[in-house]
Design a protein around this motif. Structure first.
Motif, PDB file in Angstrom:
ATOM      1  N   SER A  56       0.811  -1.221   0.000  1.00 60.37           N
ATOM      2  CA  SER A  56       0.000   0.000   0.000  1.00 60.37           C
ATOM      3  C   SER A  56       0.847   1.275   0.000  1.00 60.37           C
ATOM      4  O   SER A  56       0.318   2.376  -0.162  1.00 60.37           O
ATOM      5  N   PHE A  57       2.163   1.129   0.156  1.00 62.76           N
ATOM      6  CA  PHE A  57       3.059   2.278   0.310  1.00 62.76           C
ATOM      7  C   PHE A  57       3.349   2.905  -1.048  1.00 62.76           C
ATOM      8  O   PHE A  57       4.501   2.979  -1.489  1.00 62.76           O
ATOM      9  N   THR A  58       2.323   3.376  -1.721  1.00 64.95           N
ATOM     10  CA  THR A  58       2.489   3.948  -3.051  1.00 64.95           C
ATOM     11  C   THR A  58       2.760   5.445  -2.966  1.00 64.95           C
ATOM     12  O   THR A  58       2.500   6.087  -1.937  1.00 64.95           O
ATOM     13  N   MET A  59       3.251   5.999  -4.057  1.00 60.98           N
ATOM     14  CA  MET A  59       3.504   7.436  -4.109  1.00 60.98           C
ATOM     15  C   MET A  59       2.205   8.204  -3.930  1.00 60.98           C
ATOM     16  O   MET A  59       2.174   9.248  -3.260  1.00 60.98           O
ATOM     17  N   GLU A  60       1.114   7.668  -4.488  1.00 61.52           N
ATOM     18  CA  GLU A  60      -0.188   8.342  -4.385  1.00 61.52           C
ATOM     19  C   GLU A  60      -0.703   8.337  -2.950  1.00 61.52           C
ATOM     20  O   GLU A  60      -1.238   9.345  -2.465  1.00 61.52           O
ATOM     21  N   LEU A  61      -0.532   7.201  -2.241  1.00 59.45           N
ATOM     22  CA  LEU A  61      -0.998   7.118  -0.858  1.00 59.45           C
ATOM     23  C   LEU A  61      -0.283   8.124   0.034  1.00 59.45           C
ATOM     24  O   LEU A  61      -0.920   8.885   0.779  1.00 59.45           O
ATOM     25  N   LEU A  62       1.030   8.150  -0.037  1.00 61.34           N
ATOM     26  CA  LEU A  62       1.794   9.045   0.829  1.00 61.34           C
ATOM     27  C   LEU A  62       1.552  10.504   0.457  1.00 61.34           C
ATOM     28  O   LEU A  62       1.487  11.372   1.338  1.00 61.34           O
ATOM     29  N   ASP A  63       1.413  10.780  -0.834  1.00 58.99           N
ATOM     30  CA  ASP A  63       1.083  12.127  -1.277  1.00 58.99           C
ATOM     31  C   ASP A  63      -0.239  12.580  -0.657  1.00 58.99           C
ATOM     32  O   ASP A  63      -0.358  13.693  -0.123  1.00 58.99           O
ATOM     33  N   THR A  64      -1.241  11.708  -0.693  1.00 55.09           N
ATOM     34  CA  THR A  64      -2.554  12.026  -0.116  1.00 55.09           C
ATOM     35  C   THR A  64      -2.461  12.233   1.383  1.00 55.09           C
ATOM     36  O   THR A  64      -3.072  13.168   1.934  1.00 55.09           O
ATOM     37  N   GLN A  65      -1.689  11.377   2.069  1.00 55.84           N
ATOM     38  CA  GLN A  65      -1.589  11.499   3.526  1.00 55.84           C
ATOM     39  C   GLN A  65      -0.868  12.773   3.935  1.00 55.84           C
ATOM     40  O   GLN A  65      -1.223  13.401   4.948  1.00 55.84           O
ATOM     41  N   ILE A  66       0.138  13.164   3.170  1.00 56.49           N
ATOM     42  CA  ILE A  66       0.812  14.435   3.459  1.00 56.49           C
ATOM     43  C   ILE A  66      -0.157  15.597   3.282  1.00 56.49           C
ATOM     44  O   ILE A  66      -0.270  16.483   4.139  1.00 56.49           O
TER      45      ILE A  66
END
Length: 280
Positions: A63-73
């Motif tokens: 689940s550690f995708t660029m999109e996921l972390l971008d959204t969480q930031i």
């Protein structure tokens, strides 16, 4: 508020004393600049983080995708009222607790925290900035020294040394006695039309801003970039020295021992860097 393993919590949230980032420095991190709500150089940060985790033999969640972390930031920026602000973001990934030097698991947890910044663009600091060599300890030129990990003892002790000696920064040497980097960023040296920076094989940090500056220099027809070892003897012969990191951008060094430096190339590059930021 902070993000702790995907949950937004009060920044008073306590991390276990058995956290491996705390207990063994078993963690990697990214310091990221946000300009007017826009995450700068996010793709470079993400891929460096993934490479660092692989080198540290951490298990990267699917689940550690660029999109996921971008959204969480961005979700955290919104909760903290920084949705369109200028912010320093720190993303720390640590191996889950358990074990001694040998971990029981390679699974990971993470935190994301934010701190406001004053400026959206990179400003050029024209004040005096004096450096010297820090020779109490040396950087071992290995792949691990190129990572941003929680093992930063030499940077801490070197910063104390700089403060005690009324210096603005110090330059670090590797075990081959070549100049590697500054305490808080990568080093560039200008002599004539040659711009040098130490290669990763010398043990310098694989800096995000270092990569941006290299790309900019390669587009300059009047200058040639060289990733080569830098001897301490070259410092006083240089026309210009500057330090780069993602928060400051470019910091010109004005004095090393008895030598004073110009800042022409640094000025040129920071103008071009700000154009990149505005167009991103």
């Amino acid at each position: 508020m902070i993000n702790f393993n995907g949950n937004i919590l009060e920044d008073t949230t306590c991390i276990s004393i058995h956290n491996r980032g705390f207990a063994y420095g078993d963690a990697v991190f990214e310091t990221i600049k946000v300009s007017n709500g826009k995450i700068l150089f996010w793709e470079d940060h993400y891929f460096r983080l993934m490479a660092s985790m692989r080198i540290m033999r951490m298990a990267i969640p699917m689940s550690f995708t660029m999109e996921l972390l971008d959204t969480q930031i961005k979700d955290l920026l919104k909760v903290n009222g920084f949705e369109s602000g200028n912010v320093r973001v720190k993303l720390i990934v640590f191996r889950d607790e358990g074990g001694l030097y040998l971990p029981k698991e390679n699974t990971v947890g993470y935190t994301i925290s934010t701190k406001p910044l004053d400026n959206d663009v990179f400003e050029f600091n024209v004040s005096d900035y004096e450096v010297d060599l820090f020779k109490d300890y040396y950087v071992a030129p290995t792949l691990l020294s190129t990572l941003k990990t929680n093992n930063k003892a030499i940077n801490v002790v070197g910063s104390i040394f700089a403060n005690e000696n009324k210096l603005d920064n110090c330059l670090l040497l590797n075990t081959n006695k070549n100049v590697v980097e500054a305490l808080n960023g990568n080093l560039f040296l200008v002599k004539g039309n040659i711009i040098k920076t130490p290669p990763l094989s010398d043990g310098c940090l694989k800096g995000i801003m270092r990569a941006q500056i290299i790309r900019l220099v390669e587009k300059l027809s009047d200058y040639e970039l060289q990733e080569v070892a830098i001897s301490p003897f070259e410092l006083q012969k240089a026309d210009e020295l500057f330090v780069t990191n993602v928060i400051t951008g470019i910091q010109s060094i004005t004095k090393y021992r008895k030598k004073h430096f110009v800042n022409d190339v640094a000025k040129l590059l920071i103008e071009k860097l700000n154009i990149v930021v505005r167009l991103a």
